[in-house]
Enzyme design. Structure first.
Site, PDB file in Angstrom:
ATOM      1  N   ALA A   1      -0.664  10.017   3.722  1.00 35.39           N
ATOM      2  CA  ALA A   1       0.426   9.151   4.172  1.00 35.39           C
ATOM      3  C   ALA A   1       1.036   8.393   2.998  1.00 35.39           C
ATOM      4  CB  ALA A   1      -0.086   8.183   5.239  1.00 35.39           C
TER       5      ALA A   1
ATOM      6  N   GLY B   1      -2.355   6.421  -7.947  1.00 32.57           N
ATOM      7  CA  GLY B   1      -2.398   7.882  -8.026  1.00 32.57           C
ATOM      8  C   GLY B   1      -1.524   8.518  -6.947  1.00 32.57           C
ATOM      9  N   ASP B   2      -1.531   7.943  -5.759  1.00 33.93           N
ATOM     10  CA  ASP B   2      -0.714   8.486  -4.667  1.00 33.93           C
ATOM     11  C   ASP B   2       0.771   8.270  -4.941  1.00 33.93           C
ATOM     12  OD1 ASP B   2      -3.034   9.204  -3.377  1.00 33.93           O
ATOM     13  OD2 ASP B   2      -3.107   7.392  -2.150  1.00 33.93           O
TER      14      ASP B   2
END
Ligand code: ATP
Length: 316
Positions: A55, A264-265
């Protein structure tokens, strides 16, 4: 929402990205000092936020300007509604998100004084994303330019999604976080394989210090495992990118880090949007570096993600 919700993809413009991944409710607290074994410490406060690697990456790609479709599962609890609403708010097509009986995925995140975090994941509904669910959503996967995968779904589901994307000519961005066992044929379609220093070390049987000392050599060794290209992210040290021209070092932007949760996302979502917009890997990584740097100057994961406009203004 599968069979229930509004289809929003027809209103979306921009490069097409499908994210097949996890959604979690994040329980986040800040501590002055991490507890030792058997010790209790006081957290500053508790916030309950939408998260999950899948998400988060979907939100970062959408705010970067992609038309994003999400494939995954949420529970039939109140958190499932919250997770869906968070995706919909960012204009993400949730027709591939299945509502399954039981609890949604969750994560307990402890943010230390330095802004670094420790995380415990409880899979919940994410564990119910299986081979069959992925096959049902193969048209969603095949309709994108880029398919983004992480390590928070089962190996079987991730394998099916990667091979189904590759068979349809969709570029696979494989963020092997956390590291899960995947067949070599999946690694071979990753373009790029994205891992952080710890994950690279784990995959190669090295220490994180070894990878930090010579990240280019680590990228070369990972490339030998089969992926078409490799990115190793190294926090404030930036990243190394291995493409058809060799290994490149991409320095991080110098910022006052407040909270690195979801950095990181942010990087992977921005990278995917840029690749779907036909940018070369090195230039997509440069954009993702700026995007993630701005995210670490703000609190939270999804809450910290900027728009493409903000990220471009930030580095101007
Ligand atoms: P997380 O697990 O916290 O989401 P990660 O370990 O997967 O993060 P990192 O390597 O820490 O990912 O960060 C990804 C990218 O974000 C880095 O390559 C860098 O470009 C940027 N970044 C992270 N931390 C910082 C920082 N302190 N300053 C500037 N940029 C940063």
């Amino acid at each position: 929402m599968n069979a229930h919700g509004p289809r929003v993809s027809s209103q979306q413009a921009g490069p097409r990205v499908v994210v097949v991944g996890s959604t979690n409710v994040d329980y986040v607290t800040r501590v002055a000092r991490r507890p030792d074994v058997g010790e209790t410490v006081a957290g500053e406060d508790l916030t309950v936020l939408p998260g999950g690697k899948g998400a988060n990456q979907a939100v970062a790609a959408a705010r970067s300007g992609a038309a994003v479709t999400f494939v995954g599962a949420v529970g039939d609890d109140v958190h499932g509604t919250m997770l869906l609403e968070a995706l919909i708010r960012d204009g993400i097509d949730v027709t591939g998100v299945h509502r399954v009986p039981g609890a949604s995925g969750s994560a307990v995140i402890v943010v230390g004084p330095d802004g670094d975090n420790s995380i415990i994941i409880i899979a919940g509904a994410n564990a119910k994303v299986d081979d069959n669910l992925i096959m049902e959503e193969s048209a969603q996967i095949g309709g994108a330019s880029v398919c983004v995968l992480q390590g928070e779904l089962s190996s079987a589901a991730t394998t099916r999604a990667a091979l189904s994307a590759a068979a349809a000519g969709v570029r696979v961005v494989l963020n092997l976080a956390p590291v899960i066992e995947l067949p070599t044929e999946v690694l071979r379609v990753a373009d790029p394989l994205v891992v952080n220093g710890h994950e690279a070390a784990h995959l190669l049987g090295l220490s994180a210090a070894d990878v930090e000392r010579d990240p280019g050599a680590a990228a070369t060794r990972l490339h030998a495992r089969g992926p078409l290209s490799v990115v190793i992210t190294l926090g404030a040290e930036g990243s190394v990118v291995l493409d058809q021209d060799g290994v490149h070092s991409v320095p991080a932007r110098v910022v006052d880090a407040v909270d690195s949760t979801g950095a990181g996302d942010a990087f992977v979502g921005a990278l995917a949007e840029s690749l779907a917009g036909n940018q070369a890997l090195l230039s997509a990584s440069t954009y993702a570096t700026a995007y993630a740097a701005l995210a670490v100057t703000r609190r939270g994961a999804q809450a910290s993600y900027p728009t493409r406009f903000e990220a471009e203004e930030f580095v101007r």
